[in-house]
Design a protein around this motif. Structure first.
Motif, PDB file in Angstrom:
ATOM      1  N   LEU A  60       0.830  -1.205   0.000  1.00  0.00           N
ATOM      2  CA  LEU A  60       0.000   0.000   0.000  1.00  0.00           C
ATOM      3  C   LEU A  60       0.869   1.261   0.000  1.00  0.00           C
ATOM      4  O   LEU A  60       0.592   2.207  -0.747  1.00  0.00           O
ATOM      5  CB  LEU A  60      -0.930  -0.005   1.214  1.00  0.00           C
ATOM      6  N   LEU A  61       1.924   1.273   0.805  1.00  0.00           N
ATOM      7  CA  LEU A  61       2.828   2.422   0.837  1.00  0.00           C
ATOM      8  C   LEU A  61       3.547   2.599  -0.497  1.00  0.00           C
ATOM      9  O   LEU A  61       3.730   3.727  -0.980  1.00  0.00           O
ATOM     10  CB  LEU A  61       3.840   2.269   1.970  1.00  0.00           C
ATOM     11  N   PHE A  62       3.942   1.501  -1.122  1.00  0.00           N
ATOM     12  CA  PHE A  62       4.607   1.598  -2.424  1.00  0.00           C
ATOM     13  C   PHE A  62       3.634   2.117  -3.485  1.00  0.00           C
ATOM     14  O   PHE A  62       3.998   2.960  -4.316  1.00  0.00           O
ATOM     15  CB  PHE A  62       5.192   0.249  -2.847  1.00  0.00           C
ATOM     16  N   ALA A  63       2.400   1.631  -3.472  1.00  0.00           N
ATOM     17  CA  ALA A  63       1.393   2.112  -4.422  1.00  0.00           C
ATOM     18  C   ALA A  63       1.103   3.593  -4.204  1.00  0.00           C
ATOM     19  O   ALA A  63       0.963   4.362  -5.172  1.00  0.00           O
ATOM     20  CB  ALA A  63       0.117   1.285  -4.294  1.00  0.00           C
ATOM     21  N   LEU A  64       1.031   4.011  -2.939  1.00  0.00           N
ATOM     22  CA  LEU A  64       0.825   5.424  -2.634  1.00  0.00           C
ATOM     23  C   LEU A  64       1.987   6.268  -3.141  1.00  0.00           C
ATOM     24  O   LEU A  64       1.788   7.330  -3.738  1.00  0.00           O
ATOM     25  CB  LEU A  64       0.648   5.599  -1.119  1.00  0.00           C
ATOM     26  N   SER A  65       3.190   5.790  -2.953  1.00  0.00           N
ATOM     27  CA  SER A  65       4.368   6.497  -3.444  1.00  0.00           C
ATOM     28  C   SER A  65       4.371   6.582  -4.967  1.00  0.00           C
ATOM     29  O   SER A  65       4.692   7.624  -5.542  1.00  0.00           O
ATOM     30  CB  SER A  65       5.633   5.799  -2.951  1.00  0.00           C
ATOM     31  N   ALA A  66       3.995   5.493  -5.634  1.00  0.00           N
ATOM     32  CA  ALA A  66       3.935   5.499  -7.103  1.00  0.00           C
ATOM     33  C   ALA A  66       2.870   6.469  -7.596  1.00  0.00           C
ATOM     34  O   ALA A  66       3.077   7.184  -8.588  1.00  0.00           O
ATOM     35  CB  ALA A  66       3.642   4.092  -7.615  1.00  0.00           C
ATOM     36  N   LEU A  67       1.754   6.533  -6.913  1.00  0.00           N
ATOM     37  CA  LEU A  67       0.679   7.439  -7.307  1.00  0.00           C
ATOM     38  C   LEU A  67       1.066   8.898  -7.090  1.00  0.00           C
ATOM     39  O   LEU A  67       0.847   9.746  -7.960  1.00  0.00           O
ATOM     40  CB  LEU A  67      -0.592   7.103  -6.517  1.00  0.00           C
TER      41      LEU A  67
END
Length: 163
Positions: free
Chosen positions: A142-149
């Motif tokens: 979730l943190l990686f997806a948030l960072s990518a977004l």
């Protein structure tokens, strides 16, 4: 005196061709790569499956790839002709998608993991059973997806043009 002037000219040629940061930055990055590889090996041991160690493993992997991306810049762009390498199609794709976007995602992910660990420590002080309820892998994804977004704007900032 003539020998000193040729040495000075030699050093002037070196500093005109390569700046010190072009030489020192990849060397420092490679030391970081080695230390993060050691961290990954240590934190991936089966004895260290605690949630804190899992977060440290995620940060070490993120930092490892970040440092690899940044250490390759000198080799990628500054061969015989830095400007032609930078302006080439592959150079532009590397700059936009790898150097700007992916490196920013990885750096921001490391920051988010630090915040997550600090918040996790705070919640453990309040509720001792908190660690049993949290899913570390899902949290890291979730943190990686948030960072990518959050960093997705880097993809759309620059246009890639074939020369």
């Amino acid at each position: 005196m003539n020998e000193n002037s040729t040495n000075l000219t030699f050093w002037q040629q070196i500093t005109a061709t390569y700046s010190w940061d072009m030489i020192a930055y990849p060397i420092v990055c490679m030391f970081g790569v080695i230390t993060n590889l050691i961290n990954v090996l240590v934190f991936s041991k089966s004895q260290l499956k605690n949630s804190c160690y899992s977060c440290l493993l995620a940060m070490s992997l993120s930092d490892l790839f970040y440092l690899l991306i940044n250490s390759l810049v000198i080799f990628f762009f500054c061969g015989l002709d830095c400007n032609s390498n930078y302006n080439s199609l592959i150079g532009q794709i590397y700059t936009v998608y790898i150097l700007n976007y992916l490196a920013s995602v990885l750096a921001f992910f490391s920051i988010l993991v630090e915040i997550f660990v600090a918040f996790q420590r705070y919640l453990i002080m309040i509720d001792k059973n908190f660690l049993r309820r949290i899913k570390i892998c899902a949290s890291m994804l979730l943190l990686f997806a948030l960072s990518a977004l959050i960093n997705s704007s880097y993809i759309f900032v620059r246009r890639i043009v074939a020369y």
